[in-house]
Write a protein that holds these residues in place. Structure first.
Motif, PDB file in Angstrom:
ATOM      1  N   PRO A  35      49.399 -23.109  65.185  1.00  0.00           N
ATOM      2  CA  PRO A  35      50.862 -23.088  65.252  1.00  0.00           C
ATOM      3  C   PRO A  35      51.449 -21.724  64.898  1.00  0.00           C
ATOM      4  O   PRO A  35      52.423 -21.289  65.504  1.00  0.00           O
ATOM      5  N   TRP A  36      50.830 -21.061  63.942  1.00  0.00           N
ATOM      6  CA  TRP A  36      51.378 -19.747  63.545  1.00  0.00           C
ATOM      7  C   TRP A  36      51.186 -18.730  64.657  1.00  0.00           C
ATOM      8  O   TRP A  36      52.068 -17.907  64.906  1.00  0.00           O
ATOM      9  N   LEU A  52      53.734 -19.535  67.354  1.00  0.00           N
ATOM     10  CA  LEU A  52      55.144 -19.322  67.019  1.00  0.00           C
ATOM     11  C   LEU A  52      55.449 -17.900  66.590  1.00  0.00           C
ATOM     12  O   LEU A  52      56.510 -17.369  66.893  1.00  0.00           O
ATOM     13  N   ALA A  53      54.525 -17.268  65.883  1.00  0.00           N
ATOM     14  CA  ALA A  53      54.854 -15.956  65.322  1.00  0.00           C
ATOM     15  C   ALA A  53      54.468 -14.817  66.249  1.00  0.00           C
ATOM     16  O   ALA A  53      55.006 -13.726  66.133  1.00  0.00           O
TER      17      ALA A  53
END
Lengths: 591, 111
Positions: free
Chosen positions: B75-76, B79-80
């Motif tokens: 997820p990081w 998203l990032a």
């Protein structure tokens, strides 16, 4: 007290002062003050836009939110950047070709309605002040962290510097300044991030000073015995039994044990001391367990509020007056579009760093979760990870970057609001512009000092929702839809804006009466934006007899490619060029 | 040399038709607006669909959130890091398409 930070912040302020003062000498006419004579090249304008856009909310707020909310906070940088993509796809080129010099002026150019112009003037000022307040309050917060000064000192310092620059040369003075401040901010956040990441990797998780691995199902731990002073009343949540020494000044200080799963209210001024190795309690809304923090929320509320936030940021950027006013400074529509592509690159580059700092601060400064001052994470992190001079120098660099953020965003806001006030509410001369900038600065700083401080990124989020529900429908429909009427625009703007304001009020009430507000009140864009768009279309269709007669000519001006030369500069038509301006002040003719 | 004056006179006529928004001039602009809008909407929807799909996947299949790529949580990374090159790439693409459209339009008017 960090002497290095004092020196670096002083340097940023002096350089800002000097650059503004130097470029102000070239600014003479209203044309210079409003749109920097429309001669800013795309590369410099892109840096200036990015410099102005990276505000306290981006520099301090994003890392603070990542510390508190983890993966869910990552939507802020995405939305902040995506807003420029929407701006580029739907607004940038045609907006510049309209030849407008402020947002209300665009509304009048497109729909020839003075009433709509006045209404949008007030919305511009309102959004501007709403956005300016957290910047000034952030400056106060940063000031208290680097020296023993009261919070208002930082707000006043920033306000004085920007008011001086904006008064001196308006848009002309702040363009170079904001471009410089983008590169400075990038350096000021990138260099410390690299150093701190290197320290982290060589030290490893679980090394002295670290609060444990980030994917543990428990809260972060204090590495050593830690004392925390609480500044405002907070409710703390505890997930595992915690020994704590509470000293609330009443004389009966002592060690107690907080039970697992309990909540404790701590009054302002109390000092809490925790032994090394104990779990960190967190303020009410923050995610306490690391595993919840690491993983994005997977429930329906999380999904919908994520969409709502994304919509607000996506369309809100084009409703921010200070962002739009920079697009009027490009020479033509093509340059405006190219500017935006470069902004996408510059922002994407920048936002990597606050996210990394936010992750590190979860491990090294978890005590901020108790006081709720998560916006301070960026500046507190270096000294927590590195003792001695190195940590202090890195903190100084970050503090200086934060001040550059306050200065550039606030100067963009003050200059765009002054432009709108000077040309719509006053006569539009250079003197009026200066009067307006002093007025705006004075009112904002007074409000910033008296109102309570909220989370930076969150209060900025509200002004995005407001921009998305008021100006975004007008801009997008105005540029692409021939049948828009001023009445439809007016109804859409007032309803959208009214609904967001209602949400702001409900939020404030709920914050004082137990926090009952559902996610939709905290993140209203998912409802308010479609309502604003829908009503605008509906009322416009119903009042189709009011479609302005010159809509064909206006559409031609907005969309015809630049080389055909249909663009007309409205500022020049109304206020004259610099050369003409000197003539009109002596002679009788006025163009 | 001889072709020069006649070219500029047709070009002038086209400009006048545009300027006065005759039915033909209006049609030309309407057509340009439609094409530009279609490009913008399609590219905008592309990015929006990708961005909106990320939380939707987390909602439908929560197990995805626990995956790791090269030791970093998926997820990081999603998203990032991932959205930024996507948005810049789409921006570049749109810029090229829009500029080409406008060049074609100018060429059409001037010939």
């Amino acid at each position: 007290m960090n002497p290095w930070a004092l020196v670096s912040v002083a340097l940023v302020v002096v350089v800002t002062f000097y650059l503004g003062h130097r470029t102000s000498r070239f600014a003479r006419s209203t044309h210079d003050f409003l749109v920097a004579r429309r001669t800013v090249r795309s590369r410099r304008n892109a840096a200036a836009i990015a410099g102005e856009y990276i505000s306290a909310a981006s520099f301090l707020g994003v890392a603070g939110l990542v510390l508190k909310e983890g993966a869910d906070a990552l939507w802020f940088p995405i939305g902040f950047t995506a807003g420029f993509l929407a701006l580029m796809l739907f607004v940038a080129g045609p907006l510049r070709r309209s030849g407008a010099y402020t947002l209300p002026d665009f509304m009048e150019a497109r729909l020839s309605s003075p009433t709509l112009r006045t209404a949008s003037t007030w919305f511009v000022v309102f959004i501007g002040v709403l956005y300016l307040l957290p910047q000034l309050q952030g400056a106060g917060l940063a000031m208290t962290m680097i020296m023993p000064a009261p919070a208002w000192a930082g707000s006043v310092l920033v306000t004085v510097v920007i008011a001086y620059n904006v008064m001196g040369g308006g848009m002309r003075a702040i363009t170079l300044l904001q471009a410089f401040q983008y590169w400075f901010k990038l350096f000021a956040i990138a260099a410390p991030t690299f150093v701190l990441c290197a320290v982290f990797v060589t030290g490893g998780a679980g090394a002295p000073g670290s609060a444990g691995s980030l994917d543990e199902p428990a809260a972060p731990n204090f590495a050593a015995r830690t004392a925390v002073t609480v500044d405002t009343d907070v409710t703390l949540r505890v997930d595992s039994p915690t020994r704590v020494h509470v000293d609330d000044g009443s004389g009966d200080a002592g060690w107690t044990t907080w039970r697992a799963g309990s909540e404790h209210t701590v009054d302002a001024g109390a000092e809490l001391t925790f032994p090394g190795g104990s779990a960190v309690p967190t303020v009410d809304q923050a995610k306490s367990a690391n595993i919840d923090w690491l993983l994005p929320s997977t429930d329906l509320t999380g999904l919908l509020s994520t969409y709502s936030l994304l919509l607000a940021l996506l369309l809100g950027t084009m409703g921010l007056p200070h962002v739009l006013s920079r697009f009027y400074t490009n020479p033509d529509g093509k340059a405006a579009r190219r500017t935006t592509v470069q902004v996408l690159l510059l922002l994407g580059l920048f936002y990597l760093f606050p996210v990394m700092l936010g992750m590190l601060s979860r491990m090294f400064v978890p005590e901020l979760l108790i006081t709720g001052d998560t916006d301070a994470a960026v500046i507190a992190l270096p000294t927590a990870m590195l003792s001695g001079v190195t940590g202090q120098i890195l903190a100084a660099l970050l503090a200086a970057g934060a001040f550059a953020a306050f200065l550039s965003t606030a100067s963009g806001l003050v200059s765009s609001m002054s432009g709108v006030i000077a040309t719509d509410l006053l006569a539009g001369k250079v003197r009026d512009y200066r009067v307006a900038s002093v007025g705006v600065a004075a009112v904002s700083v007074a409000l910033a000092v008296t109102l309570p401080i909220d989370d930076l990124a969150l209060s900025v989020g509200m002004s995005f929702a407001l921009g998305a529900s008021t100006f975004a429908p007008l801009l997008v429909l105005g540029i692409w839809w021939r049948r828009l009427t001023w009445l439809g625009a007016m109804v859409g703007m007032c309803t959208g804006g009214g609904l967001v304001l209602l949400a702001v009020v409900l939020n404030a009430v709920s914050a004082h009466t137990g926090g009952w507000a559902p996610w939709l009140v905290q993140q209203p864009a998912l409802v308010t934006v479609p309502v604003a768009f829908g009503l605008t279309v509906l009322v416009s269709t119903a009042t189709s007899s009011r479609v302005p007669e010159d809509v064909g000519a206006v559409m031609l001006r907005l969309h015809a490619p630049d080389p055909l030369g249909f663009m007309r500069d409205r500022a020049v038509q109304r206020f004259g060029r610099a050369e003409e301006h000197t003539r009109t002040t002596q002679g009788r003719h006025r163009k | 040399m001889l072709a020069e004056p006649s070219r500029s006179s047709t070009s002038l006529r086209a400009r006048v038709e545009l300027e006065q928004q005759t039915s033909w001039g209006e049609l030309l602009i309407k057509d340009l607006v439609k094409v530009q809008l279609r490009t913008a909407v399609l590219l905008g929807l592309l990015v929006l669909a990708v961005l909106c799909a990320i939380p939707a996947v987390f909602y439908v299949a929560p197990a995805v959130t626990e995956l790791r790529l090269a030791g970093l949580p998926l997820p990081w990374l999603l998203l990032a890091v991932a959205p930024f090159p996507l948005m810049f790439g789409v921006g570049l693409w749109y810029n090229r398409l829009a500029e080409r459209r406008e060049r074609d339009f100018v060429n059409m008017i001037e010939n």
